[in-house]
Design a protein around this motif. Sequence first.
Motif, mmCIF file in Angstrom:
data_model
loop_
_atom_site.group_PDB
_atom_site.id
_atom_site.type_symbol
_atom_site.label_atom_id
_atom_site.label_comp_id
_atom_site.label_asym_id
_atom_site.label_seq_id
_atom_site.Cartn_x
_atom_site.Cartn_y
_atom_site.Cartn_z
ATOM 1 N N TRP A 64 0.853 -1.182 0.000
ATOM 2 C CA TRP A 64 0.000 0.000 0.000
ATOM 3 C C TRP A 64 0.891 1.234 0.000
ATOM 4 O O TRP A 64 2.086 1.164 0.219
ATOM 5 C CB TRP A 64 -0.922 0.020 1.223
ATOM 6 N N ARG A 68 3.572 2.195 -2.987
ATOM 7 C CA ARG A 68 3.500 0.743 -2.852
ATOM 8 C C ARG A 68 4.722 0.104 -3.507
ATOM 9 O O ARG A 68 5.103 0.445 -4.617
ATOM 10 C CB ARG A 68 2.227 0.233 -3.516
ATOM 11 N N ASN A 82 -3.335 3.688 2.533
ATOM 12 C CA ASN A 82 -4.568 3.680 1.744
ATOM 13 C C ASN A 82 -5.157 2.289 1.562
ATOM 14 O O ASN A 82 -5.916 2.042 0.633
ATOM 15 C CB ASN A 82 -4.349 4.350 0.382
ATOM 16 N N ASP A 83 -4.816 1.385 2.464
ATOM 17 C CA ASP A 83 -5.480 0.084 2.527
ATOM 18 C C ASP A 83 -5.428 -0.364 3.972
ATOM 19 O O ASP A 83 -4.525 0.010 4.724
ATOM 20 C CB ASP A 83 -4.788 -0.939 1.622
ATOM 21 N N GLN A 90 -8.375 -5.953 -3.940
ATOM 22 C CA GLN A 90 -7.159 -5.255 -3.523
ATOM 23 C C GLN A 90 -5.953 -5.612 -4.394
ATOM 24 O O GLN A 90 -4.926 -4.922 -4.345
ATOM 25 C CB GLN A 90 -6.833 -5.562 -2.055
ATOM 26 N N HIS A 96 -10.925 0.414 -2.898
ATOM 27 C CA HIS A 96 -9.641 -0.267 -3.095
ATOM 28 C C HIS A 96 -8.634 0.550 -3.900
ATOM 29 O O HIS A 96 -7.494 0.103 -4.078
ATOM 30 C CB HIS A 96 -9.880 -1.618 -3.764
#
Length: 468
Positions: A70, A112, A132-133, A227, A271
């Motif tokens: 992420w 990421r 962000n996840d 995801q 997601h």
Amino acid sequence: MSDLTVETTPIPGLLVVRLDVREDARGWFKENWQREKMVALGLPDFGPVQNNISFNAARGATRGIHTEPWDKFVSVANGRIFAAWVDMREGKSFGTTFHVEIDPSVAVFVPRGVGNSYQTLEDGVAYTYLVNDHWRPGTAYPALHLGDETLGIPWPIPLDECEISEKDLANPKLDAVTPMAPKKTLIIGALGQLGRALQPVFPGADLVDVAELDLTDADAVAAWPWQDYGLVLNAAAYTAVDAAETPDGRRTAWAANATAPATLARLSDEHGFTLVHYSSEYVFDGTVPDHTEDEPVSPLGVYAQSKAAGDLAVGTAARHYVLRTSWVIGRGNNFVRTMKRLADQGVSPDVVSDQVGRLTFTSELTRATRHLLDVAAPFGTYNLSNSGPAMSWAEIAGAVFELAGRSATDVRPITTAEYAAGKSLSPRPASSTMSLDKIRATGFESVDAMVALDDYLAGWNPAADPGT
């Protein structure tokens, strides 16, 4: 007090943010995360969903090098840390390093796939990070040994004097690490004529059709690993315009063309994947000679209404492209192939002459899709067809006949009313012509429809692709 700035680094996408810290006798204040200002300066609008704080009791606490799946935005609440990053992503930048000291005036955006590590330079330091996840127990990701000499990280405090976990001490060196692959692409509706055309343009994409992923089935949607995807191309649609007017067709059209895109829009925001959705000029009533993207929708029939609803739903997603297109021609049965077959069989058909627009070949549609993504065009709705003058169906049929060695006059022009006599048909827009100015402004130039028609028929091998 300092100005807010964003700086690039040798690692692509890794950004250093110099924060505006305001101090007085009481202490200091800063806007640690300010979406509007930071995005305007070049920070990705990465959509954080979770905030974490790591407290480190003693100087020399060292963590990493961890490569989470992420994006992160890292800063400190107090004290100072030495931070180092290693690019662990597939590609030519794999193994690139960068380091910087972080105090309350510095933050770093970590994309990421970039490994991150931190060493506290004072006692009692808390650093904080947005992601962000959502963190999930058991999530596996590449890790790297802090002391790998090939990295050349200049740790201020020697690692043999630091507090390091047993797990981090056991991490492999760079030459034993498998690089992190980018997020995948998913093509929905992969068996349709557009889905098949997208496959060679997006090699390696996961391919599904409605039978494998029913977006109206809540359990199927919940079980899908959304995801894992950075890009979802929704090429699925119900396109039986006349059958959509029946009770069963109406339900199917709304499920495929409105409900499913609305689900994808919600998932895109949850997601963080980019959603590309394909729509139709049928969202307009055809009373305007040249439709623009900002024209209010005015659909006539059930199919058109369901497509307009899908457009509006997809438009709520932060990362979306809607490509509105007209008169699509690709592999499988279509108008051009029907006219070619009739020309070859010596038939002289009646063809509607009071509906005008432009053909869109799937090769052009897929090329435009790739272009918008490659140039990172602003998200939103774009019209897309082949270029050239607007033509009626009868004129296009005449062009096919001429390419087949027949005369264009062998096609008899008729009105829509004449064609519809005795039939149960959905209303069609009289003008399907769309302005291409918006997509042209991104640097995309469409191929003339008649040039594309010539190439299409010249390259069509009926034996290899009989149109089924």
